[in-house]
Scaffold this motif. Sequence first.
Motif, PDB file in Angstrom:
ATOM      1  N   PRO A   1       0.842  -1.207   0.000  1.00  0.00           N
ATOM      2  CA  PRO A   1       0.000   0.000   0.000  1.00  0.00           C
ATOM      3  C   PRO A   1       0.871   1.249   0.000  1.00  0.00           C
ATOM      4  CG  PRO A   1      -0.716  -1.574   1.665  1.00  0.00           C
ATOM      5  CD  PRO A   1       0.601  -2.064   1.155  1.00  0.00           C
ATOM      6  N   ILE A   2       0.335   2.344  -0.510  1.00  0.00           N
ATOM      7  CA  ILE A   2       1.080   3.599  -0.572  1.00  0.00           C
ATOM      8  C   ILE A   2       1.479   4.034   0.840  1.00  0.00           C
ATOM      9  CG2 ILE A   2       0.927   6.056  -1.161  1.00  0.00           C
ATOM     10  CD1 ILE A   2      -0.945   5.270  -3.422  1.00  0.00           C
ATOM     11  N   GLY A   3       2.745   4.334   1.003  1.00  0.00           N
ATOM     12  CA  GLY A   3       3.239   4.808   2.290  1.00  0.00           C
ATOM     13  C   GLY A   3       3.632   3.722   3.266  1.00  0.00           C
ATOM     14  N   ALA A   4       3.337   2.473   2.968  1.00  0.00           N
ATOM     15  CA  ALA A   4       3.648   1.385   3.892  1.00  0.00           C
ATOM     16  C   ALA A   4       5.046   0.843   3.633  1.00  0.00           C
ATOM     17  CB  ALA A   4       2.611   0.270   3.757  1.00  0.00           C
ATOM     18  N   TRP A   5       5.586   0.172   4.632  1.00  0.00           N
ATOM     19  CA  TRP A   5       6.887  -0.455   4.471  1.00  0.00           C
ATOM     20  C   TRP A   5       6.736  -1.734   3.668  1.00  0.00           C
ATOM     21  CZ3 TRP A   5      11.676   0.131   7.618  1.00  0.00           C
ATOM     22  CH2 TRP A   5      11.776   1.409   8.182  1.00  0.00           C
ATOM     23  N   PRO A   6       7.735  -2.043   2.843  1.00  0.00           N
ATOM     24  CA  PRO A   6       7.662  -3.279   2.060  1.00  0.00           C
ATOM     25  C   PRO A   6       7.700  -4.502   2.967  1.00  0.00           C
ATOM     26  CG  PRO A   6       9.369  -1.799   1.225  1.00  0.00           C
ATOM     27  CD  PRO A   6       8.941  -1.262   2.540  1.00  0.00           C
ATOM     28  N   ASN A   7       6.975  -5.543   2.569  1.00  0.00           N
ATOM     29  CA  ASN A   7       7.152  -6.843   3.206  1.00  0.00           C
ATOM     30  C   ASN A   7       8.462  -7.454   2.728  1.00  0.00           C
ATOM     31  OD1 ASN A   7       4.783  -6.812   4.689  1.00  0.00           O
ATOM     32  ND2 ASN A   7       3.595  -7.789   3.081  1.00  0.00           N
ATOM     33  N   LEU A   8       8.956  -8.417   3.483  1.00  0.00           N
ATOM     34  CA  LEU A   8      10.168  -9.138   3.122  1.00  0.00           C
ATOM     35  C   LEU A   8       9.865 -10.618   3.009  1.00  0.00           C
ATOM     36  CD1 LEU A   8      12.706  -7.551   5.648  1.00  0.00           C
ATOM     37  CD2 LEU A   8      12.235  -6.799   3.311  1.00  0.00           C
ATOM     38  N   LEU A   9      10.592 -11.295   2.126  1.00  0.00           N
ATOM     39  CA  LEU A   9      10.596 -12.751   2.093  1.00  0.00           C
ATOM     40  C   LEU A   9      11.992 -13.208   2.478  1.00  0.00           C
ATOM     41  CD1 LEU A   9       8.618 -14.024  -1.032  1.00  0.00           C
ATOM     42  CD2 LEU A   9       7.873 -13.842   1.321  1.00  0.00           C
ATOM     43  N   LEU A  10      12.092 -13.939   3.589  1.00  0.00           N
ATOM     44  CA  LEU A  10      13.358 -14.498   4.019  1.00  0.00           C
ATOM     45  C   LEU A  10      13.364 -15.968   3.633  1.00  0.00           C
ATOM     46  CD1 LEU A  10      13.715 -12.839   7.536  1.00  0.00           C
ATOM     47  CD2 LEU A  10      14.267 -11.922   5.296  1.00  0.00           C
ATOM     48  N   THR A  11      14.474 -16.429   3.061  1.00  0.00           N
ATOM     49  CA  THR A  11      14.484 -17.767   2.489  1.00  0.00           C
ATOM     50  C   THR A  11      15.567 -18.637   3.111  1.00  0.00           C
ATOM     51  OG1 THR A  11      16.048 -17.270   0.716  1.00  0.00           O
ATOM     52  CG2 THR A  11      13.738 -16.783   0.298  1.00  0.00           C
ATOM     53  N   THR A  12      15.234 -19.909   3.242  1.00  0.00           N
ATOM     54  CA  THR A  12      16.208 -20.929   3.602  1.00  0.00           C
ATOM     55  C   THR A  12      16.009 -22.108   2.666  1.00  0.00           C
ATOM     56  OG1 THR A  12      14.687 -21.841   5.258  1.00  0.00           O
ATOM     57  CG2 THR A  12      16.354 -20.280   6.031  1.00  0.00           C
ATOM     58  N   ALA A  13      17.062 -22.885   2.478  1.00  0.00           N
ATOM     59  CA  ALA A  13      16.994 -24.059   1.605  1.00  0.00           C
ATOM     60  C   ALA A  13      17.106 -25.318   2.458  1.00  0.00           C
ATOM     61  CB  ALA A  13      18.095 -24.016   0.560  1.00  0.00           C
ATOM     62  N   GLU A  14      16.159 -26.219   2.303  1.00  0.00           N
ATOM     63  CA  GLU A  14      16.183 -27.506   2.971  1.00  0.00           C
ATOM     64  C   GLU A  14      16.141 -28.594   1.911  1.00  0.00           C
ATOM     65  OE1 GLU A  14      13.128 -27.832   5.860  1.00  0.00           O
ATOM     66  OE2 GLU A  14      13.812 -26.086   7.054  1.00  0.00           O
ATOM     67  N   ARG A  15      17.295 -29.242   1.700  1.00  0.00           N
ATOM     68  CA  ARG A  15      17.432 -30.236   0.633  1.00  0.00           C
ATOM     69  C   ARG A  15      17.070 -29.591  -0.704  1.00  0.00           C
ATOM     70  NH1 ARG A  15      15.002 -35.701   3.606  1.00  0.00           N
ATOM     71  NH2 ARG A  15      16.461 -35.651   5.369  1.00  0.00           N
ATOM     72  N   ASP A  16      16.028 -30.096  -1.365  1.00  0.00           N
ATOM     73  CA  ASP A  16      15.641 -29.540  -2.663  1.00  0.00           C
ATOM     74  C   ASP A  16      14.486 -28.544  -2.554  1.00  0.00           C
ATOM     75  OD1 ASP A  16      17.530 -31.122  -3.907  1.00  0.00           O
ATOM     76  OD2 ASP A  16      16.140 -32.787  -4.181  1.00  0.00           O
ATOM     77  N   LEU A  17      14.161 -28.132  -1.335  1.00  0.00           N
ATOM     78  CA  LEU A  17      12.998 -27.271  -1.122  1.00  0.00           C
ATOM     79  C   LEU A  17      13.439 -25.922  -0.570  1.00  0.00           C
ATOM     80  CD1 LEU A  17       9.863 -27.128  -1.123  1.00  0.00           C
ATOM     81  CD2 LEU A  17       9.950 -27.888   1.262  1.00  0.00           C
ATOM     82  N   THR A  18      12.902 -24.850  -1.152  1.00  0.00           N
ATOM     83  CA  THR A  18      13.148 -23.504  -0.637  1.00  0.00           C
ATOM     84  C   THR A  18      11.986 -23.096   0.259  1.00  0.00           C
ATOM     85  OG1 THR A  18      14.406 -22.871  -2.603  1.00  0.00           O
ATOM     86  CG2 THR A  18      13.556 -21.095  -1.247  1.00  0.00           C
TER      87      THR A  18
ATOM     88  N   TYR B   1       6.756  -8.748   8.064  1.00  0.00           N
ATOM     89  CA  TYR B   1       6.088  -7.465   7.871  1.00  0.00           C
ATOM     90  C   TYR B   1       6.585  -6.456   8.900  1.00  0.00           C
ATOM     91  CZ  TYR B   1       3.229  -8.150  12.036  1.00  0.00           C
ATOM     92  OH  TYR B   1       2.823  -8.316  13.334  1.00  0.00           O
ATOM     93  N   TRP B   2       6.416  -5.183   8.582  1.00  0.00           N
ATOM     94  CA  TRP B   2       6.828  -4.081   9.452  1.00  0.00           C
ATOM     95  C   TRP B   2       5.683  -3.753  10.403  1.00  0.00           C
ATOM     96  CZ3 TRP B   2      10.858  -1.490  11.091  1.00  0.00           C
ATOM     97  CH2 TRP B   2      10.715  -0.196  11.592  1.00  0.00           C
ATOM     98  N   ASP B   3       5.960  -3.816  11.704  1.00  0.00           N
ATOM     99  CA  ASP B   3       4.895  -3.584  12.696  1.00  0.00           C
ATOM    100  C   ASP B   3       4.913  -2.174  13.263  1.00  0.00           C
ATOM    101  OD1 ASP B   3       7.111  -3.591  14.360  1.00  0.00           O
ATOM    102  OD2 ASP B   3       6.079  -4.703  15.961  1.00  0.00           O
ATOM    103  N   GLY B   4       5.734  -1.290  12.706  1.00  0.00           N
ATOM    104  CA  GLY B   4       5.842   0.078  13.193  1.00  0.00           C
ATOM    105  C   GLY B   4       7.159   0.348  13.891  1.00  0.00           C
ATOM    106  N   SER B   5       7.858  -0.715  14.324  1.00  0.00           N
ATOM    107  CA  SER B   5       9.148  -0.529  14.975  1.00  0.00           C
ATOM    108  C   SER B   5      10.164  -1.587  14.570  1.00  0.00           C
ATOM    109  CB  SER B   5       8.984  -0.558  16.495  1.00  0.00           C
ATOM    110  OG  SER B   5       8.458  -1.809  16.923  1.00  0.00           O
ATOM    111  N   ASN B   6       9.693  -2.690  13.988  1.00  0.00           N
ATOM    112  CA  ASN B   6      10.610  -3.765  13.633  1.00  0.00           C
ATOM    113  C   ASN B   6       9.941  -4.673  12.615  1.00  0.00           C
ATOM    114  OD1 ASN B   6      12.842  -5.397  13.643  1.00  0.00           O
ATOM    115  ND2 ASN B   6      12.922  -5.614  15.872  1.00  0.00           N
TER     116      ASN B   6
END
Length: 319
Positions: free
Chosen positions: A282-299, A305-310
């Motif tokens: 949404p306009i003015g909101a902080w971007p969401n993030l996707l954090l990734t890990t790999a487990e064998r053949d699966l990502t 999300y940004w909660d206003g402080s973290n």
Amino acid sequence: MAPFARPVERDCQSYDLGVVPFIAPHPSADAEWTLEESRRRLEARYCPYDTEDGKLCLSFVCTPEEEQWMLLAEGSVEGLDVTEALELELDVRVDGALAGYLTLSARAGFENAFFAVYVRQLDDELLGALRRGQAGTFRVRAMKQERELGMTLDGSSRALGAVLGNCGDLQRLATPDTAPDRFVLLNGPSTEAAMDAARQALDDRIGRLLALEGAPDPDVRRAVAVQLPDGWRFVDALVGPSPELGYSNFARYFLVKPPNRDWVVFDPVENPPRIYIDRKRPIGAWPNLLLTTAERDLTIYERWYWDGSNYLYRETIPQ
């Protein structure tokens, strides 16, 4: 009062603008609205005219990036030639009443295809009419041509309802696999500009590490930066060595700089090794993030999300 001038004969003339040509649904066209479902696309679609020489279809589409109306017009549809048109105007009548207007623009790279971004606040009434009605018409205008096409609404409630009902989840659970243009990977070569930005943002933390008695000389050893077109900047920085930074003596920091604001620092990022920035927000909101890990053949993708402080963990996206 006396007239300022004598009326002339043409002042009272009436003009016959003619009757808008009507095109009945073609016998070869789809008999009802259809629904296409996949992890990459939801589409409710109806084609009132579909022959070897021409085609005109109306779709309501949801992809992991956006919701939109889409009018597909190819070739010449009984006098409605859209090959050179830059824009189409569409009036929709349902059961005799005007339901709404759509203006569709030609899209670069798609020959004879016209699109209109769906705006929920404007188009909810139109969608509701299409879901409740029995029959309707499209009045299409392009390059001083105008045609009216009959349509049926058989199946429109089911097809449109399925797209509207599931679009939110399709977009919420998007990943770089299903929406590669939506996400930016914070990765690449380390640069001096990124290292300088990280040193500036981490100045207090590095200063405290340097003040430790007998400590080595910690510094920003590597920094990767990404800047989005709207001005948001992100840095992934590696700092060390210092025994205060854990077992490896090094730590990663994630830095975010909103437009016209100072850097915000998120203390050590242990895992995952890759961070994707979601450009849809949404306009003015902080971007969401996707954090990734790999487990064998699966990502494994985790949405944060940004909660206003973290940034906080929201959910793991099923694969």
